[in-house]
Design a protein around this motif. Sequence first.
Motif, PDB file in Angstrom:
ATOM      1  N   TYR A 118      22.734  29.068 -13.847  1.00  0.00           N
ATOM      2  CA  TYR A 118      23.564  28.901 -15.042  1.00  0.00           C
ATOM      3  C   TYR A 118      24.830  29.739 -14.939  1.00  0.00           C
ATOM      4  CZ  TYR A 118      25.382  28.561 -19.659  1.00  0.00           C
ATOM      5  OH  TYR A 118      26.240  28.325 -20.701  1.00  0.00           O
ATOM      6  N   GLY A 119      24.673  31.060 -14.789  1.00  0.00           N
ATOM      7  CA  GLY A 119      25.849  31.900 -14.674  1.00  0.00           C
ATOM      8  C   GLY A 119      25.652  33.299 -15.217  1.00  0.00           C
ATOM      9  N   ALA A 120      26.766  33.961 -15.496  1.00  0.00           N
ATOM     10  CA  ALA A 120      26.774  35.337 -15.978  1.00  0.00           C
ATOM     11  C   ALA A 120      27.048  35.342 -17.477  1.00  0.00           C
ATOM     12  CB  ALA A 120      27.830  36.146 -15.247  1.00  0.00           C
ATOM     13  N   VAL A 121      26.221  36.094 -18.215  1.00  0.00           N
ATOM     14  CA  VAL A 121      26.319  36.156 -19.673  1.00  0.00           C
ATOM     15  C   VAL A 121      26.529  37.609 -20.084  1.00  0.00           C
ATOM     16  CG1 VAL A 121      25.112  35.685 -21.844  1.00  0.00           C
ATOM     17  CG2 VAL A 121      24.750  34.185 -19.867  1.00  0.00           C
ATOM     18  N   PHE A 122      27.524  37.845 -20.927  1.00  0.00           N
ATOM     19  CA  PHE A 122      27.831  39.182 -21.423  1.00  0.00           C
ATOM     20  C   PHE A 122      27.860  39.151 -22.942  1.00  0.00           C
ATOM     21  CE2 PHE A 122      29.606  38.794 -17.235  1.00  0.00           C
ATOM     22  CZ  PHE A 122      29.204  39.976 -16.619  1.00  0.00           C
ATOM     23  N   THR A 123      27.287  40.186 -23.568  1.00  0.00           N
ATOM     24  CA  THR A 123      27.282  40.271 -25.023  1.00  0.00           C
ATOM     25  C   THR A 123      27.736  41.659 -25.453  1.00  0.00           C
ATOM     26  OG1 THR A 123      24.974  40.998 -25.163  1.00  0.00           O
ATOM     27  CG2 THR A 123      25.376  38.620 -25.240  1.00  0.00           C
ATOM     28  N   ALA A 124      28.374  41.698 -26.614  1.00  0.00           N
ATOM     29  CA  ALA A 124      28.822  42.964 -27.192  1.00  0.00           C
ATOM     30  C   ALA A 124      28.738  42.847 -28.704  1.00  0.00           C
ATOM     31  CB  ALA A 124      30.252  43.267 -26.771  1.00  0.00           C
ATOM     32  N   GLU A 125      28.688  43.986 -29.375  1.00  0.00           N
ATOM     33  CA  GLU A 125      28.736  43.997 -30.832  1.00  0.00           C
ATOM     34  C   GLU A 125      29.878  44.917 -31.243  1.00  0.00           C
ATOM     35  OE1 GLU A 125      25.969  44.592 -34.805  1.00  0.00           O
ATOM     36  OE2 GLU A 125      25.248  45.394 -32.903  1.00  0.00           O
ATOM     37  N   VAL A 126      30.747  44.401 -32.106  1.00  0.00           N
ATOM     38  CA  VAL A 126      31.904  45.182 -32.536  1.00  0.00           C
ATOM     39  C   VAL A 126      32.084  45.082 -34.048  1.00  0.00           C
ATOM     40  CG1 VAL A 126      33.141  44.862 -30.352  1.00  0.00           C
ATOM     41  CG2 VAL A 126      33.586  43.312 -32.230  1.00  0.00           C
ATOM     42  N   ASN A 127      32.737  46.094 -34.568  1.00  0.00           N
ATOM     43  CA  ASN A 127      33.243  46.072 -35.931  1.00  0.00           C
ATOM     44  C   ASN A 127      34.749  45.927 -35.762  1.00  0.00           C
ATOM     45  OD1 ASN A 127      33.769  46.351 -38.632  1.00  0.00           O
ATOM     46  ND2 ASN A 127      32.790  48.350 -38.854  1.00  0.00           N
ATOM     47  N   LEU A 128      35.323  44.856 -36.249  1.00  0.00           N
ATOM     48  CA  LEU A 128      36.737  44.566 -36.015  1.00  0.00           C
ATOM     49  C   LEU A 128      37.668  45.663 -36.526  1.00  0.00           C
ATOM     50  CD1 LEU A 128      36.809  40.769 -36.860  1.00  0.00           C
ATOM     51  CD2 LEU A 128      37.117  41.822 -34.629  1.00  0.00           C
ATOM     52  N   VAL A 129      37.273  46.334 -37.600  1.00  0.00           N
ATOM     53  CA  VAL A 129      38.080  47.389 -38.203  1.00  0.00           C
ATOM     54  C   VAL A 129      37.147  48.535 -38.564  1.00  0.00           C
ATOM     55  CG1 VAL A 129      39.575  47.975 -40.155  1.00  0.00           C
ATOM     56  CG2 VAL A 129      39.683  45.690 -39.170  1.00  0.00           C
ATOM     57  N   GLN A 130      37.533  49.730 -38.258  1.00  0.00           N
ATOM     58  CA  GLN A 130      36.718  50.872 -38.676  1.00  0.00           C
ATOM     59  C   GLN A 130      36.721  50.934 -40.192  1.00  0.00           C
ATOM     60  OE1 GLN A 130      38.179  54.336 -36.597  1.00  0.00           O
ATOM     61  NE2 GLN A 130      37.154  53.732 -34.709  1.00  0.00           N
ATOM     62  N   THR A 131      35.528  51.018 -40.756  1.00  0.00           N
ATOM     63  CA  THR A 131      35.398  50.970 -42.212  1.00  0.00           C
ATOM     64  C   THR A 131      34.777  52.255 -42.733  1.00  0.00           C
ATOM     65  OG1 THR A 131      33.245  49.884 -41.985  1.00  0.00           O
ATOM     66  CG2 THR A 131      35.159  48.458 -42.272  1.00  0.00           C
ATOM     67  N   PRO A 132      35.101  52.594 -43.984  1.00  0.00           N
ATOM     68  CA  PRO A 132      34.488  53.796 -44.556  1.00  0.00           C
ATOM     69  C   PRO A 132      33.025  53.544 -44.878  1.00  0.00           C
ATOM     70  CG  PRO A 132      35.803  52.668 -46.207  1.00  0.00           C
ATOM     71  CD  PRO A 132      36.014  51.943 -44.902  1.00  0.00           C
ATOM     72  N   GLY A 133      32.265  54.591 -44.880  1.00  0.00           N
ATOM     73  CA  GLY A 133      30.855  54.484 -45.231  1.00  0.00           C
ATOM     74  C   GLY A 133      30.609  54.977 -46.648  1.00  0.00           C
ATOM     75  N   ILE A 134      29.495  54.596 -47.188  1.00  0.00           N
ATOM     76  CA  ILE A 134      29.092  55.082 -48.504  1.00  0.00           C
ATOM     77  C   ILE A 134      28.361  56.399 -48.288  1.00  0.00           C
ATOM     78  CG2 ILE A 134      27.618  54.614 -50.495  1.00  0.00           C
ATOM     79  CD1 ILE A 134      28.309  51.657 -50.145  1.00  0.00           C
TER      80      ILE A 134
END
Length: 180
Positions: free
Chosen positions: A61-77
């Motif tokens: 099939y091939g090579a698969v890459f995954t990532a998880e991002v937050n598009l903008v840094q956000t404030p926390g509660i």
Amino acid sequence: MRAIVWALLVMMTPLAAQRGVPSRGEISAMERSFDQRLQRFSFEAPMELLGMTRGLYLPAYGAVFTAEVNLVQTPGISPFRPAISKEDVARIRAAKVKRLPELKTMMREMLLTSAGSLDRLPLDEHMVLGVSLFYSSWEESAGLPRVITMQAQKRALLDVATNRMARTSLNSIIQTREEQ
């Protein structure tokens, strides 16, 4: 003479098979490259890389890459900020909406450059990049994608990278899928 030819073919078979399978080292190098591109995206408003990029090779099939991002840094509660204002929620949503096309462009570029880096990936196999997007529970994320997946055949990506095909053909070469 025939025995010599057969012996050479038998000896070369493992080399040919090795050439068509990316090594763990090659996959790891691509993981680091993706992480660096995501982390250096913008100095003024960086994306948050949540965990490191993970890649694997799927035979045939091939090579698969995954990532998880937050598009903008956000404030926390927190006890010092028990709630996020409506203005901040709207500002963060607008920033993420603006950032989505930029992320998609970067993902296309990452696929294009990685096709030339994975030398041992067969030309008829695929390159896949999936990015999961993080949203805090207080964010207004309706209509925004949770996952963006892009995939294309290595041969087609190399054709664009080497100018055998026009760069404008990337949109038809790369299959993009967004999940809500």
